[in-house]
Enzyme design. Structure first.
Site, short mmCIF file in Angstrom:
data_model
loop_
_atom_site.label_atom_id
_atom_site.label_comp_id
_atom_site.label_asym_id
_atom_site.label_seq_id
_atom_site.Cartn_x
_atom_site.Cartn_y
_atom_site.Cartn_z
N GLY A 1 7.61 -1.80 -3.88
CA GLY A 1 7.01 -2.47 -2.63
C GLY A 1 7.67 -2.02 -1.31
CG ASP B 1 2.75 9.96 -4.01
OD1 ASP B 1 2.70 9.26 -3.21
OD2 ASP B 1 3.85 9.54 -4.67
CB SER C 1 7.35 3.16 -5.15
OG SER C 1 6.52 3.17 -3.87
CD1 TRP C 2 11.64 -1.69 -3.10
CD2 TRP C 2 12.50 -0.55 -1.34
NE1 TRP C 2 12.82 -2.39 -2.60
CE2 TRP C 2 13.23 -1.68 -1.56
CE3 TRP C 2 12.71 0.55 -0.27
CZ2 TRP C 2 14.39 -1.98 -0.69
CZ3 TRP C 2 13.63 0.15 0.38
CH2 TRP C 2 14.66 -0.90 0.30
CG HIS D 1 2.78 6.17 -4.83
ND1 HIS D 1 3.92 6.85 -4.67
CD2 HIS D 1 3.02 4.95 -4.52
CE1 HIS D 1 5.02 5.99 -4.25
NE2 HIS D 1 4.33 4.90 -4.26
#
Length: 303
Positions: free
Chosen positions: A37, A259, A104-105, A286
């Site tokens: 996120g 990505d 990701s985050w 991604h």
């Protein structure tokens, strides 16, 4: 068979309670799953990567995300707060040292936690590196994807009035928090639509809408806009500049060759800074549901 060992809420501040679940073998190899996120929360789909006969896995929703309370709250919500929450959660569960898997985050937060607490980290598995630095944020939110995805970029940007002095994430966030009910919904949806439209190879508009409706997209939109409009609450290049703290930790990086949210160059840059890292560049974008990426994650976790 139900592999859930424990679940509940943990009070981490006067305002926030985070939701968590512990799944698997109570005596198994410990893992902490760190969702992306910011704001996405974890889902039952995330559990597919693990072998609960061998692993003991802690899943949790970060502040303001998904089942954590209060939903969508940006108050007392910074990267350092989230790092502190991981420490509080591990202490609450009497876990002194754990493996960490973040995407990701979740890679950003996992790396910052490990830099600050290397003695608590056995290994890192990182999928889709996001460094949280100005270059990464600028690429995603200031036209870096425009050449490859002009239609998606123009749709995202067209919701910003020309007269505003606010940045794109700041304007979106202002509407999400203070706009009319219609605008709150519109700006949350459009923020997430932009992300999902470029996160997987050859995704269709009907697929995008179906994916958005599967998770708490309002908290994802609010938290992402909050964090990205504040440079992720870290010094620029904090991770790269402090990567020496990770020298004793085995690290596996899995990144999609195509990505569009987190270009592979950032994964390569981090890999070259680390002493004990392995980099797998797989076909795909991604998303962790890209076949080669998903297969590699499961292979690494179950080696």
């Amino acid at each position: 068979m139900d592999y859930q060992i424990q679940k509940g809420y943990l009070k981490v501040s006067e305002i926030h309670e985070i939701y968590y679940e512990v799944c698997g073998n109570i005596s198994g190899e410990p893992y902490l799953f760190v969702h992306g996120g910011p704001g996405a929360g974890f889902s039952d789909e995330d559990k597919r990567f693990f072998d609960f006969k061998r692993h003991k896995v802690v899943f949790f929703d970060q502040r303001g995300s998904s089942k954590s309370k209060p939903f969508g709250s940006v108050e007392e919500n910074t990267t350092q707060d989230l790092v502190d929450d991981i420490n509080t959660l591990l202490s609450h569960l009497s876990i002194q040292k754990t493996n960490i898997f973040g995407g990701s985050w979740g890679t950003t937060l996992s790396l910052i936690f490990a830099i600050q607490n290397p003695e608590k980290v056995k290994s890192l598995l990182l999928r889709g590196i996001f460094l949280g630095n100005k270059d990464s944020i600028e690429y995603y939110l200031n036209g870096g994807v425009e050449n490859e995805f002009p239609k998606e970029w123009n749709r995202f940007k067209s919701n910003i009035p020309k007269a505003t002095t606010l940045t794109i994430p700041a304007y979106y966030l202002d509407q999400m928090l203070h706009g009319t009910p219609e605008n709150k919904e519109l700006y949350c949806y459009e923020w997430v639509f932009y992300e999902i439209s470029i996160f997987k190879d050859k995704i269709t508009e009907s697929e995008i809408d179906a994916i958005i409706k599967q998770f708490p997209y309002h908290s994802l939109a609010i938290m992402e806009a909050h964090y990205l409009s504040n440079d992720c609450f870290i010094e620029n290049n904090f991770i790269l500049n402090n990567s020496g703290a990770l020298d004793g930790i085995p690290i596996v990086i899995i990144h999609g060759r195509n990505d569009a949210i987190c270009p592979v160059v950032y994964a390569e840059e981090l890999h070259h800074k680390l002493k004990k890292s392995t980099l797998y560049i797989q076909n795909g974008g991604h998303s962790d549901s890209e076949p080669e990426i998903e297969k590699r994650i499961i292979e690494v976790l179950n080696a």
